[in-house]
Write an enzyme that holds these catalytic residues in place. Structure first.
Site, short mmCIF file in Angstrom:
data_model
loop_
_atom_site.label_atom_id
_atom_site.label_comp_id
_atom_site.label_asym_id
_atom_site.label_seq_id
_atom_site.Cartn_x
_atom_site.Cartn_y
_atom_site.Cartn_z
N ASP A 229 -5.07 -43.61 -2.46
CA ASP A 229 -5.72 -42.45 -1.85
C ASP A 229 -7.12 -42.26 -2.44
O ASP A 229 -7.39 -42.69 -3.55
CB ASP A 229 -4.89 -41.19 -2.10
CG ASP A 229 -3.59 -41.20 -1.30
OD1 ASP A 229 -3.57 -41.85 -0.24
OD2 ASP A 229 -2.62 -40.58 -1.75
N TYR A 297 2.70 -45.96 -11.09
CA TYR A 297 1.85 -44.79 -10.89
C TYR A 297 1.97 -43.83 -12.06
O TYR A 297 2.99 -43.79 -12.74
CB TYR A 297 2.29 -44.01 -9.64
CG TYR A 297 2.03 -44.70 -8.33
CD1 TYR A 297 0.82 -44.50 -7.66
CD2 TYR A 297 3.00 -45.50 -7.75
CE1 TYR A 297 0.59 -45.11 -6.44
CE2 TYR A 297 2.77 -46.12 -6.52
CZ TYR A 297 1.56 -45.92 -5.88
OH TYR A 297 1.33 -46.51 -4.66
N TYR A 369 5.41 -43.48 -0.73
CA TYR A 369 4.45 -42.36 -0.82
C TYR A 369 4.83 -41.49 -2.00
O TYR A 369 5.82 -40.75 -1.95
CB TYR A 369 4.48 -41.54 0.48
CG TYR A 369 4.03 -42.31 1.70
CD1 TYR A 369 2.69 -42.67 1.85
CD2 TYR A 369 4.92 -42.65 2.70
CE1 TYR A 369 2.26 -43.35 2.98
CE2 TYR A 369 4.50 -43.34 3.84
CZ TYR A 369 3.17 -43.69 3.97
OH TYR A 369 2.74 -44.37 5.08
#
Ligand SMILES: [Zn+2]
Ligand SMILES: [Zn+2]
Length: 406
Positions: A229, A297, A369
């Site tokens: 993103d 992440y 996601y």
């Protein structure tokens, strides 16, 4: 070449003179590796010696080929002298009337070894280009030289240069691709240098503009192994990409120097590493994305209410090894079909920062996601951090720490 010679004599007798290219195309398949144009020249001398040659322009090409060839070759060599290349190939565009005449001849006499004038000419030009430039002829060349006999023009088509690397994005708010130019809406104008795109504020632009100068290319395209993103950083060893340099006048550049220049210019924002030469095949592999790709992440999570150490233990326990079902999030639904994705989370670790915020690292399948893994996306993603806690949770910051498996 006996039977062919009889036929050639008959054709020339009835149709009139043929130039060496058109003569050569009649017997193309014969005499092995000798270029057809040379065969044609030999046939022409034999016809002359035996008093069978006729006067006048070539009955097929009207002398177009012989009259324009020297000039076109000279122009091609001049164009080639301003660029760097390691292999060449010739292409030819014929005027339709010439192809029609050729077809008529083929239909009328059916020469068994005939090869098209176009192919005869391409083979000849391949030899000329290679002899004049010293570059070998290749099927997939660095530069394709097209000789257009209708327009009497020469055009170069230069193959792109591909550079593989990994990028790190150290600052939030940088997009992966260039934005459309707001002044012209992408059509190209003075403000965007006729590219239709704005280089600033994108990984593509920051890396591409530097590479473009080194390779003297017209444009560039970044092919990334997935994307993060805009508001997520890309850390660790970086995300693999291949930069395609469009219409480059140079093909060899010091990649180490390019790396240094990019990293100095965008210090603290974008960095590249591991630059090396690549190819179109690698772009294809990168785009397909291997299903084994895993991503690590780091997220900063804010909870509506208070989180305890017990809560965090529960998040780690229930989400490590969990299979996550996700409907396409609303924030991306406009560009992707609505469907249910199934992705696995391999490991979740948490670190409490204060009463209502904690840091979380997630190792999971590519394509998950993560923002929705935290919020639950109003039930669209399950299980989720919010679901496990029984409280609203929200991803305040997200970074990609590693892309593994490339
Ligand atoms: Zn001809
Ligand atoms: Zn513009």
């Amino acid at each position: 070449m006996e039977p062919d010679f009889e036929l050639v004599r008959e054709i020339v007798g009835k149709e009139g003179r043929l130039c060496r290219f058109c003569l050569g195309s009649l017997v193309g398949e014969k005499l092995g590796a000798i270029p057809n144009a040379v065969k044609g020249a030999a046939l022409g001398s034999i016809l002359e010696l035996t008093g069978r040659s006729s006067e006048g322009p070539c009955a097929v090409c009207d002398n177009l080929i012989e009259n324009s060839m020297d000039d076109l070759v000279e122009r091609a060599l001049r164009l080639l002298s301003s660029i760097e290349y390691n292999s060449v190939k010739a292409g030819v565009k014929m005027p339709p009337w010439l192809i029609e005449r050729e077809d008529r001849l083929r239909a009328k006499y059916n020469p068994p070894n005939m090869v098209s004038v176009k192919l005869t000419l391409i083979k000849w030009l391949d030899l000329v280009l290679s002899a004049e430039t010293g570059a070998p002829v290749e099927k997939d060349p660095d530069v394709l030289v097209t000789f257009d006999l209708s327009l009497k023009d020469v055009e170069l088509r230069i193959s792109p240069v591909f550079i593989y690397g990994r990028y790190r994005k150290l600052e939030r708010g940088i997009s992966q691709s260039r934005r459309k130019c707001p002044y012209c809406g992408g059509r190209g104008c003075e403000k965007c240098n006729w590219t239709g795109k704005i280089a600033e504020g994108s990984v593509e632009g920051m890396i591409g503009e530097v590479m473009k100068e080194f390779f003297e290319s017209d444009d560039y395209v970044l092919h990334g192994a997935g994307r993060e993103d805009v508001d997520a950083r890309m850390l660790g060893r970086g995300r693999p990409f291949v930069m395609e340099l469009v219409n480059p006048k140079r093909r060899s550049a010091d990649l180490k120097r390019i790396e240094e220049e990019i990293n100095a210019k965008w210090k603290g924002k974008v960095e590249v590493l591991d630059l090396r030469y690549s190819n179109r095949e690698e772009v294809r592999r990168l785009k397909e994305g291997s299903p084994e790709v895993r991503k690590l992440y780091r997220a900063l999570v804010e909870v509506d209410g208070v989180v305890t150490d017990k809560d965090l233990e529960k998040v780690e326990r229930e989400l490590t090894g969990a299979v996550i079902r996700q409907r396409t999030p609303k924030r991306v639904a406009w560009r992707r079909a609505d469907l249910v994705r199934v992705r696995k989370v391999y490991e979740v670790k948490t670190k409490k920062l204060d009463e209502r915020t904690f840091e979380m690292t997630v190792l999971c399948d590519g394509g998950l996601y993560v923002k929705e893994l935290i919020s639950g996306d109003e039930g669209g993603t399950t299980p989720s951090v919010a679901e496990v806690l029984g409280k609203k949770a929200f991803c305040r910051e997200l970074d990609v720490l590693e892309v593994l498996g490339h």
